[in-house]
Design an enzyme around this catalytic site. Structure first.
Site, short mmCIF file in Angstrom:
data_model
loop_
_atom_site.label_atom_id
_atom_site.label_comp_id
_atom_site.label_asym_id
_atom_site.label_seq_id
_atom_site.Cartn_x
_atom_site.Cartn_y
_atom_site.Cartn_z
CG ASP A 67 -0.16 -0.51 2.67
OD1 ASP A 67 0.87 -0.25 2.75
OD2 ASP A 67 -1.04 -0.69 3.56
CG ASN A 136 -9.14 -1.16 11.64
OD1 ASN A 136 -8.04 -2.06 11.46
ND2 ASN A 136 -9.54 -0.30 11.22
CG HIS A 138 -5.91 -2.17 8.39
ND1 HIS A 138 -6.07 -0.97 9.06
CD2 HIS A 138 -4.66 -2.61 8.68
CE1 HIS A 138 -4.66 -0.50 9.49
NE2 HIS A 138 -3.88 -1.21 9.26
CD GLU A 143 -8.68 1.07 7.55
OE1 GLU A 143 -8.93 0.32 8.01
OE2 GLU A 143 -8.08 2.31 7.62
C1 GLP Z 1 -0.48 0.13 8.63
C2 GLP Z 1 -0.15 -0.47 7.47
C3 GLP Z 1 -0.39 -2.20 7.34
C4 GLP Z 1 0.21 -2.72 8.67
C5 GLP Z 1 -0.65 -2.13 9.89
C6 GLP Z 1 0.02 -2.48 11.21
O1 GLP Z 1 -1.29 0.96 8.56
N1 GLP Z 1 -0.99 -0.29 6.24
O2 GLP Z 1 0.33 -2.88 6.13
O3 GLP Z 1 0.08 -4.04 8.84
O4 GLP Z 1 -0.99 -0.64 9.53
O5 GLP Z 1 1.02 -1.39 11.59
P1 GLP Z 1 2.28 -1.72 12.64
O6 GLP Z 1 2.94 -2.81 12.26
O7 GLP Z 1 2.81 -0.37 12.67
O8 GLP Z 1 1.26 -2.09 13.96
#
Ligand code: GLP
Length: 242
Positions: A67, A136, A138, A143
């Site tokens: 992303d 959440n 995702h 989302e």
């Molecule tokens: C982000 C990314 C995801 C990631 C998730 C968790 O916003 N878009 O790909 O896996 O949220 O992030 P983190 O590893 O910082 O907890």
């Protein structure tokens, strides 16, 4: 679904790093799906160390990231392009033209989504997709409520996601409202998926994933339908798992 419990963040990072190295060394022209966020940072550092020690080469590796934020210049310090350069690409022998992220800073985002999806299809398929999980549920930036049949698309970020990611920005208002993400169906077409989960704040999410129902209101729940899924979870995140 294979669940591997490890002691802590470092052990999770090491496991993922060794698994990627194994995949690279066993696969002809491997295609990796990569994630951003805090979760994979230790894994990337381990890959850099392993490259510098001569244990792995990225010469024939192709990557696709999940992303990118909409509206940030590619060289903005908070773009996922910059994250990947800083945390991995600048330190290994990967060819720049073999690394791919969606461009969130184009005029025509719909076209960008189609182009990104086509590039993934042209690369045969993703051999190994690394994922983190949002609070959440995702995956990528898919989302809650995203159809399981989605391909690469533009999403409006959930307020919870913007809040969780505000720690990387100067102020909360600076967190972009939209992103481009690989779709859920695109992710599910990967040959293998490794989901990394670390920390007490992810304990509820991983419990819901493992024990909860299949539902588009919790995007990660689809992962249980994949026939080659490994969840690597550290002790702090695994407190609610038996
Ligand atoms: C982000 C990314 C995801 C990631 C998730 C968790 O916003 N878009 O790909 O896996 O949220 O992030 P983190 O590893 O910082 O907890």
């Amino acid at each position: 679904m294979n669940i591997i419990k490890v002691d802590d963040y470092q052990a999770m990072s090491q496991w993922a790093c060794q698994h990627i190295i194994g995949k690279i060394n066993q696969t002809n022209h491997p295609v990796l799906g990569l994630a951003t966020g805090s979760t994979p940072e230790g894994m990337y550092q381990c890959l850099i160390d392993s490259y510098q020690a001569g244990f792995v080469s990225f010469k024939d590796v192709t990557t696709f990231n999940l992303d990118e934020y909409v509206g940030l210049a590619i060289d903005d310090p908070n773009s996922y392009h910059s994250f990947m350069q800083d945390k991995l690409f600048n330190h290994i022998n990967i060819r720049e033209e073999q690394t791919h992220l969606p461009n969130g800073n184009t005029k025509d985002h719909q076209q960008e989504c189609k182009d990104y999806e086509r590039l993934i299809q042209q690369a045969k398929s993703i051999d190994l997709q690394i994922l983190g999980i949002g609070l959440n549920g995702h995956i990528g930036f898919n989302e809650p409520g995203t159809p399981f049949t989605s391909r690469t698309h533009v999403v409006e970020l959930d307020p919870l996601t913007r809040e969780a990611n505000a720690r990387f920005f100067n102020q909360k208002q600076d967190v972009p409202t939209h992103a481009i993400t690989m779709g859920i169906e695109t992710i599910m077409e990967s040959k293998e998926i490794v989901l990394l989960v670390s920390g007490a704040n992810k304990a509820e999410a991983v419990k819901r994933l493992v024990t909860g129902e299949l539902s588009e209101s919790f995007p990660a729940s689809i992962l249980k339908q994949h026939d080659n899924l490994t969840i690597v979870v550290d002790q702090a995140a695994a407190v609610h798992l038996n």
